[in-house]
Motif scaffolding. Structure first.
Motif, PDB file in Angstrom:
ATOM      1  N   VAL A 190     -60.864 -36.099  92.627  1.00  0.00           N
ATOM      2  CA  VAL A 190     -59.984 -35.140  91.889  1.00  0.00           C
ATOM      3  C   VAL A 190     -60.455 -33.979  91.507  1.00  0.00           C
ATOM      4  O   VAL A 190     -61.810 -33.640  91.228  1.00  0.00           O
ATOM      5  N   GLU A 191     -59.852 -32.805  91.860  1.00  0.00           N
ATOM      6  CA  GLU A 191     -60.162 -31.431  91.344  1.00  0.00           C
ATOM      7  C   GLU A 191     -60.334 -31.393  89.864  1.00  0.00           C
ATOM      8  O   GLU A 191     -59.716 -31.821  88.970  1.00  0.00           O
ATOM      9  N   GLU A 192     -61.649 -30.861  89.375  1.00  0.00           N
ATOM     10  CA  GLU A 192     -61.884 -30.392  87.876  1.00  0.00           C
ATOM     11  C   GLU A 192     -62.109 -28.888  87.719  1.00  0.00           C
ATOM     12  O   GLU A 192     -62.610 -28.378  88.775  1.00  0.00           O
ATOM     13  N   TYR A 193     -61.567 -28.418  86.643  1.00  0.00           N
ATOM     14  CA  TYR A 193     -61.926 -27.076  86.398  1.00  0.00           C
ATOM     15  C   TYR A 193     -62.873 -27.013  85.294  1.00  0.00           C
ATOM     16  O   TYR A 193     -62.876 -27.709  84.253  1.00  0.00           O
ATOM     17  N   VAL A 194     -64.210 -26.402  85.784  1.00  0.00           N
ATOM     18  CA  VAL A 194     -65.329 -26.032  84.752  1.00  0.00           C
ATOM     19  C   VAL A 194     -65.147 -24.404  84.451  1.00  0.00           C
ATOM     20  O   VAL A 194     -65.494 -23.686  85.429  1.00  0.00           O
ATOM     21  N   MET A 219     -57.374 -15.549  79.289  1.00  0.00           N
ATOM     22  CA  MET A 219     -57.412 -16.024  80.600  1.00  0.00           C
ATOM     23  C   MET A 219     -58.846 -16.766  80.711  1.00  0.00           C
ATOM     24  O   MET A 219     -59.810 -16.384  79.888  1.00  0.00           O
ATOM     25  N   ILE A 220     -58.970 -18.007  81.513  1.00  0.00           N
ATOM     26  CA  ILE A 220     -60.177 -18.353  81.912  1.00  0.00           C
ATOM     27  C   ILE A 220     -60.555 -18.500  83.159  1.00  0.00           C
ATOM     28  O   ILE A 220     -59.539 -18.764  83.823  1.00  0.00           O
ATOM     29  N   LEU A 221     -61.810 -18.142  83.448  1.00  0.00           N
ATOM     30  CA  LEU A 221     -62.354 -18.238  85.022  1.00  0.00           C
ATOM     31  C   LEU A 221     -62.707 -19.452  85.067  1.00  0.00           C
ATOM     32  O   LEU A 221     -63.645 -20.012  84.024  1.00  0.00           O
ATOM     33  N   ALA A 222     -62.570 -20.448  85.951  1.00  0.00           N
ATOM     34  CA  ALA A 222     -62.995 -21.709  85.927  1.00  0.00           C
ATOM     35  C   ALA A 222     -63.378 -22.098  87.594  1.00  0.00           C
ATOM     36  O   ALA A 222     -62.672 -21.746  88.403  1.00  0.00           O
ATOM     37  N   ARG A 223     -64.479 -22.806  87.740  1.00  0.00           N
ATOM     38  CA  ARG A 223     -64.944 -23.141  89.165  1.00  0.00           C
ATOM     39  C   ARG A 223     -64.337 -24.253  89.389  1.00  0.00           C
ATOM     40  O   ARG A 223     -64.179 -25.292  88.551  1.00  0.00           O
ATOM     41  N   ILE A 224     -63.800 -24.805  90.452  1.00  0.00           N
ATOM     42  CA  ILE A 224     -63.139 -25.877  90.998  1.00  0.00           C
ATOM     43  C   ILE A 224     -64.180 -26.832  91.657  1.00  0.00           C
ATOM     44  O   ILE A 224     -64.755 -26.595  92.469  1.00  0.00           O
ATOM     45  N   GLU A 225     -64.191 -28.079  91.093  1.00  0.00           N
ATOM     46  CA  GLU A 225     -65.186 -28.692  91.628  1.00  0.00           C
ATOM     47  C   GLU A 225     -64.401 -30.095  91.924  1.00  0.00           C
ATOM     48  O   GLU A 225     -63.423 -30.595  91.348  1.00  0.00           O
ATOM     49  N   ILE A 226     -64.715 -30.848  92.818  1.00  0.00           N
ATOM     50  CA  ILE A 226     -64.175 -32.373  93.126  1.00  0.00           C
ATOM     51  C   ILE A 226     -65.243 -33.307  92.525  1.00  0.00           C
ATOM     52  O   ILE A 226     -66.348 -33.391  92.671  1.00  0.00           O
ATOM     53  N   ASN A 227     -64.395 -34.260  91.545  1.00  0.00           N
ATOM     54  CA  ASN A 227     -65.408 -35.194  91.115  1.00  0.00           C
ATOM     55  C   ASN A 227     -65.608 -36.435  91.978  1.00  0.00           C
ATOM     56  O   ASN A 227     -65.151 -36.392  93.094  1.00  0.00           O
ATOM     57  N   GLU A 228     -66.310 -37.431  91.207  1.00  0.00           N
ATOM     58  CA  GLU A 228     -66.629 -38.658  92.075  1.00  0.00           C
ATOM     59  C   GLU A 228     -65.451 -39.278  92.909  1.00  0.00           C
ATOM     60  O   GLU A 228     -65.470 -40.173  93.779  1.00  0.00           O
ATOM     61  N   GLU A 229     -64.603 -39.261  92.014  1.00  0.00           N
ATOM     62  CA  GLU A 229     -63.055 -39.874  92.462  1.00  0.00           C
ATOM     63  C   GLU A 229     -61.937 -39.181  93.412  1.00  0.00           C
ATOM     64  O   GLU A 229     -61.124 -39.444  93.731  1.00  0.00           O
TER      65      GLU A 229
END
Length: 96
Positions: free
Chosen positions: A69-73, A57-67
């Motif tokens: 759109v959700e990104e998983y970090v 499994m991966i833990l990822a922070r959900i961020e909203i990019n400049e467009e």
């Protein structure tokens, strides 16, 4: 864990590992901690997306990019919130 009998639409996320190999994941659950959302992502065993491998499994922070759109970090074990999020996820498992 991901319910394999889920009848709705399942989204697959694609990440590249350090060797450039494609790895596929599905979102298991969203955790909220200190006003930030985090996703627990469960590895899917093969490219045909059949069967989850809940040992990876991966833990990822959900961020909203400049467009917008959700990104998983992905987080690593050195992240200050990693252990707290693992404990939070494990407590959800115990409640079931």
């Amino acid at each position: 864990m991901v319910d394999q009998n889920y009848e709705g639409e399942v989204f697959y996320l694609e990440f590249e590992d350090e060797d450039g190999n494609k790895q596929f994941f599905t979102e298991d659950v969203i955790l909220e901690h200190e006003g930030q959302e985090y996703a627990v992502l469960v590895h899917v065993q093969d490219e045909e997306h059949e069967g989850q491998d809940d040992t990876y499994m991966i833990l990822a922070r959900i961020e909203i990019n400049e467009e917008g759109v959700e990104e998983y970090v992905p987080l690593d074990e050195e992240d200050e919130h990693f252990e707290t999020l693992v404990n939070l996820y494990e407590s959800l498992d115990e409640e079931e």
